[in-house]
Design a protein around this motif. Structure first.
Motif, mmCIF file in Angstrom:
data_model
loop_
_atom_site.group_PDB
_atom_site.id
_atom_site.type_symbol
_atom_site.label_atom_id
_atom_site.label_comp_id
_atom_site.label_asym_id
_atom_site.label_seq_id
_atom_site.Cartn_x
_atom_site.Cartn_y
_atom_site.Cartn_z
ATOM 1 N N ILE A 105 0.655 -1.377 0.154
ATOM 2 C CA ILE A 105 0.151 0.059 -0.105
ATOM 3 C C ILE A 105 0.896 1.360 -0.077
ATOM 4 O O ILE A 105 0.657 2.122 -0.667
ATOM 5 N N ASN A 106 2.009 1.130 0.747
ATOM 6 C CA ASN A 106 2.934 2.516 0.756
ATOM 7 C C ASN A 106 3.551 2.663 -0.739
ATOM 8 O O ASN A 106 3.529 3.758 -1.144
ATOM 9 N N SER A 107 3.801 1.639 -1.160
ATOM 10 C CA SER A 107 4.424 1.664 -2.699
ATOM 11 C C SER A 107 3.347 2.254 -3.629
ATOM 12 O O SER A 107 3.810 3.102 -4.508
ATOM 13 N N THR A 149 4.122 11.464 6.296
ATOM 14 C CA THR A 149 4.244 12.748 5.348
ATOM 15 C C THR A 149 2.859 12.857 4.652
ATOM 16 O O THR A 149 2.742 13.639 3.704
ATOM 17 N N LYS A 150 2.025 11.879 5.034
ATOM 18 C CA LYS A 150 0.621 11.996 4.269
ATOM 19 C C LYS A 150 -0.337 12.833 5.032
ATOM 20 O O LYS A 150 -0.192 12.615 6.391
ATOM 21 N N SER A 151 -1.179 13.570 4.606
ATOM 22 C CA SER A 151 -1.992 14.450 5.349
ATOM 23 C C SER A 151 -3.332 13.663 5.842
ATOM 24 O O SER A 151 -3.856 14.361 6.899
ATOM 25 N N LEU A 164 1.671 4.513 11.300
ATOM 26 C CA LEU A 164 1.662 3.334 12.139
ATOM 27 C C LEU A 164 2.279 1.988 11.348
ATOM 28 O O LEU A 164 2.788 0.911 11.992
ATOM 29 N N GLY A 165 2.425 2.326 10.015
ATOM 30 C CA GLY A 165 2.514 1.004 9.103
ATOM 31 C C GLY A 165 3.793 0.530 9.300
ATOM 32 O O GLY A 165 4.189 -0.751 9.676
ATOM 33 N N LEU A 166 4.934 1.425 9.226
ATOM 34 C CA LEU A 166 6.197 0.598 9.095
ATOM 35 C C LEU A 166 6.548 0.147 10.582
ATOM 36 O O LEU A 166 7.353 -0.748 10.516
#
Ligand SMILES: Nc1ncnc2c1ncn2[C@@H]1O[C@H](COP(=O)(O)OP(=O)(O)O)[C@@H](O)[C@H]1O
Ligand SMILES: [Mg+2]
Length: 272
Positions: free
Chosen positions: A154-156, A205-207, A219-221
């Motif tokens: 999802i990050n990618s 870094t996402k809003s 929280l993902g990583l």
């Protein structure tokens, strides 16, 4: 004097309790964020399949000729099989809530996880290249590793807003006797000053969540790292701004004679 040191000890133990409570709260937030992302991913995929079924059903009803109806039924059959694969994957995740480390086939796990994101990735014009070698089984909690993989994918996807390539590789590092799972994207990359912080809880870094309801919690990583460390594995990142990012996960091979016999460390918060 003893009174002072007693109160110092009491204070220290109170702050230890607070830290433990905060850690539990963090683990709970991570689980909820992961569950939310899984729910959002699978609902989108399921909805896509339903649209296919609806479209072909109405085509089959409109056209009376046998060829069109056969084709429509064929498409409906394929889509329904996909829908059933998606729901069985969700059920497997929901059911498999134990903290057991088991001999796990990563190739199967990667393939199952890709089923969940197939349509979404193609919608964002992301081409998937999976190079999945036959590798030995690893000692793992399957649904947790699937959660890690979903987070990375999802990050990618979110780093490739105008499309790109996602390369997933599975290899056996026979020197270290570990299995390497590599996820590489051709996305925006991570600036050098941000790279040391990406595994910190709440660093983002996402809003906020994107239009599919994913990301933005930071929280993902953090949860990926926690899970991989509990597996006695390693997670590593390399990134170049404008070129892309590569995450490498290393997991220990399950030794037949000791699988199930060793007790790997338990995660911060036991699952209920
Ligand atoms: N594949 C990637 N490409 C570019 N940046 C990434 C990638 N993966 C993670 N990041 C960066 O690391 C940050 C933290 O990621 P994560 O912990 O998953 O939180 P979130 O996705 O909620 O922001 C992201 O906000 C992003 O800046
Ligand atoms: Mg994320």
């Amino acid at each position: 004097m003893t009174t002072i040191s007693d109160s110092a000890i009491a204070q220290e133990s109170a702050s230890c309790d607070r830290i433990a409570a905060l850690e539990q709260q963090l683990a709970r937030s991570q689980r909820l964020a992961a569950l939310g992302e899984l729910l959002s991913t699978t609902t989108h995929e399921f909805n896509n399949v339903l649209m296919t079924i609806l479209n072909y059903a109405s085509q089959g009803l409109r056209h009376k000729d046998a060829a069109t109806r056969d084709k429509a039924l064929d498409k409906i059959f394929t889509a329904a099989k996909r829908a059933s694969k998606i729901t069985s994957t969700i059920l497997a995740v929901a059911r498999n809530r134990s903290n057991n480390f088991e001999s796990t086939n990563l190739k199967q796990l990667v393939a199952d996880t890709l089923v969940l994101l197939e349509r979404e990735l193609s919608k964002y014009r992301i081409a998937v290249e999976a190079h999945l070698a036959e590798v030995p089984e690893v000692l793992a909690m399957g649904n947790q590793i699937q959660q890690v993989l979903l987070n990375l994918l999802i990050n990618s996807r979110q780093a490739m807003l105008s499309g790109g390539r996602l390369i997933i590789r599975l290899e056996h590092d026979d020197k270290a006797d570990m299995v390497d799972l590599v996820v590489r994207d051709t996305g925006c990359g991570i600036p050098a000053d941000k790279l040391p912080h990406i595994f910190e809880p709440f660093f983002t870094t996402k809003s906020g969540p994107d239009e599919t309801g994913m990301g933005g919690t930071g929280l993902g990583l953090a949860s990926c790292r926690q899970i991989i460390e509990a597996h006695r594995g390693r997670i590593r990142v390399e990134s170049t701004v404008g070129k892309g990012t590569q995450f490498t996960i290393k997991l220990p091979v399950a030794k037949k004679e000791i699988a199930g016999a060793i007790a790997p460390p338990i995660l911060t918060e036991p699952r209920s």
